[in-house]
Design a protein around this motif. Structure first.
Motif, PDB file in Angstrom:
ATOM      1  N   THR A   1     -10.365 -43.948 -83.008  1.00  0.00           N
ATOM      2  CA  THR A   1      -9.050 -43.975 -82.367  1.00  0.00           C
ATOM      3  C   THR A   1      -8.624 -45.406 -82.051  1.00  0.00           C
ATOM      4  O   THR A   1      -7.435 -45.716 -82.047  1.00  0.00           O
TER       5      THR A   1
ATOM      6  N   HIS B   1      -7.571 -46.834 -85.396  1.00  0.00           N
ATOM      7  CA  HIS B   1      -6.232 -46.303 -85.663  1.00  0.00           C
ATOM      8  C   HIS B   1      -5.177 -47.085 -84.909  1.00  0.00           C
ATOM      9  O   HIS B   1      -4.160 -47.503 -85.462  1.00  0.00           O
TER      10      HIS B   1
ATOM     11  N   SER C   1      -4.746 -50.584 -86.254  1.00  0.00           N
ATOM     12  CA  SER C   1      -4.039 -50.651 -87.540  1.00  0.00           C
ATOM     13  C   SER C   1      -2.540 -50.804 -87.330  1.00  0.00           C
ATOM     14  O   SER C   1      -1.827 -51.303 -88.210  1.00  0.00           O
TER      15      SER C   1
ATOM     16  N   ARG D   1      -5.650 -48.951 -93.159  1.00  0.00           N
ATOM     17  CA  ARG D   1      -4.296 -49.267 -92.719  1.00  0.00           C
ATOM     18  C   ARG D   1      -3.272 -48.800 -93.740  1.00  0.00           C
ATOM     19  O   ARG D   1      -2.236 -48.223 -93.376  1.00  0.00           O
TER      20      ARG D   1
ATOM     21  N   HIS E   1      -3.156 -45.040 -93.556  1.00  0.00           N
ATOM     22  CA  HIS E   1      -2.525 -44.527 -92.343  1.00  0.00           C
ATOM     23  C   HIS E   1      -1.020 -44.768 -92.334  1.00  0.00           C
ATOM     24  O   HIS E   1      -0.260 -43.928 -91.833  1.00  0.00           O
TER      25      HIS E   1
END
Length: 305
Positions: free
Chosen positions: A67, A70, A73, A103, A106
């Protein structure tokens, strides 16, 4: 109201306030997360009474670095860009997930959230049968996927559509550096005849991964295949400990509606979006209690296979 209309309704002052990043807030949160990993890891190494039990919380702390990866990113946990990049690299290394490649993955997920054929997260379908569910929650498929991604990228065979062609050499080099570092750690442990990494990293990560799988399934599982971020993503109401562990990502619909809002501002964003959210859940146990009864029987395999 969809997410675009909601964003258009915000004033310039509200946008500035919501997107304000902070090294201080980020470092304080980072100290708690990394501090927990260091503390529990030290207790395991010291082999305090019942130390094997500590491998489970250690694993949960480790896998939930996803997380943080995430968040990093998006370049939002810290004001300083180099801090975001550095933390992404550390988090990606510890979770076997190459940060540069992730990245690109996502960002494609954000651009095409819940759009079949475009959202890369939908390339791996959500479990629909009990067998699929149990295999998914075990975490083994994701470890196999991460290792496969590293090997494929290192070999220069990255053909993912979401990775720009001009960036594939950098993705290749990233994977090679990660694999080289893993090999160096392995050789060092063999030379020292030390099993420390097995007990503070490898086994804990295997034990903790199912908890991350259960958590992540709630983000979009059973959500609509529509473009509205307030409808295709789920906000899950949970306790402060889980929100802290997950860098406030349980506010997931809010994050998708306005992804440049840093983790520490998501509660403020939630206050503004609360009346417009289409999919919410009172907790993760509640989500899985509703998800599980909708699963079909065991997945049938082709006898010819």
């Amino acid at each position: 109201m969809d997410h675009k209309s909601f964003l258009a309704s915000l004033s310039a002052e509200q946008c500035r306030d919501l997107t304000e990043t902070s090294d201080r807030r980020g470092l304080a949160h980072l100290a708690l997360h990394f501090g927990a990993i260091a503390l529990v890891g030290t207790l395991i190494v010291a082999q305090v009474p019942f130390w094997p039990v500590l491998m489970l919380p250690q694993g949960i702390f480790l896998v939930f670095l996803f997380t943080l990866l995430h968040e990093a990113s998006h370049q939002t946990p810290f004001r300083s860009p180099w801090l975001n990049t550095f933390v992404a690299q550390i988090s990606g290394f510890l979770t076997l997930l190459p940060p540069r490649w992730f990245r690109y993955f996502h960002f494609a997920h954000h651009r095409y959230t819940q759009i079949p054929g475009k959202d890369p997260e939908l390339a791996t379908p959500k479990p629909e049968g009990w067998r699929q569910y149990l295999v998914h929650v075990s975490g083994m498929p994701v470890w196999i996927s991460h290792i496969g991604t590293l090997i494929r990228n290192a070999a220069g065979r990255c053909e993912d559509a979401f990775v720009p062609v001009g960036k594939r050499r950098a993705v290749r080099n990233e994977a090679r550096m990660m694999l080289g570092a893993y090999m160096a750690l392995l050789l060092a442990c063999l030379a020292l005849r030390s099993p420390v990494l097995i007990y503070v990293w490898i086994v804990p990560a295997l034990l903790g991964q199912p908890f991350l799988r259960l958590y992540l399934l709630a983000e979009h599982g059973r959500c609509a295949y529509v473009a509205n971020m307030l409808e295709n993503s789920r906000t899950t109401f949970t306790n402060a400990a889980v929100r802290r562990l997950a860098w406030n990502m349980p506010y997931h619909a809010e994050h998708h509606a306005y992804p440049t809002v840093p983790f520490h501002k998501l509660p403020d964003l939630h206050k503004l979006t609360a009346e417009h959210l289409k999919v919410t859940e009172p907790g993760y146990a509640s989500f899985h209690a509703r998800y599980a009864p909708q699963l079909s029987g065991p997945v049938q395999t082709d006898p010819a296979e």
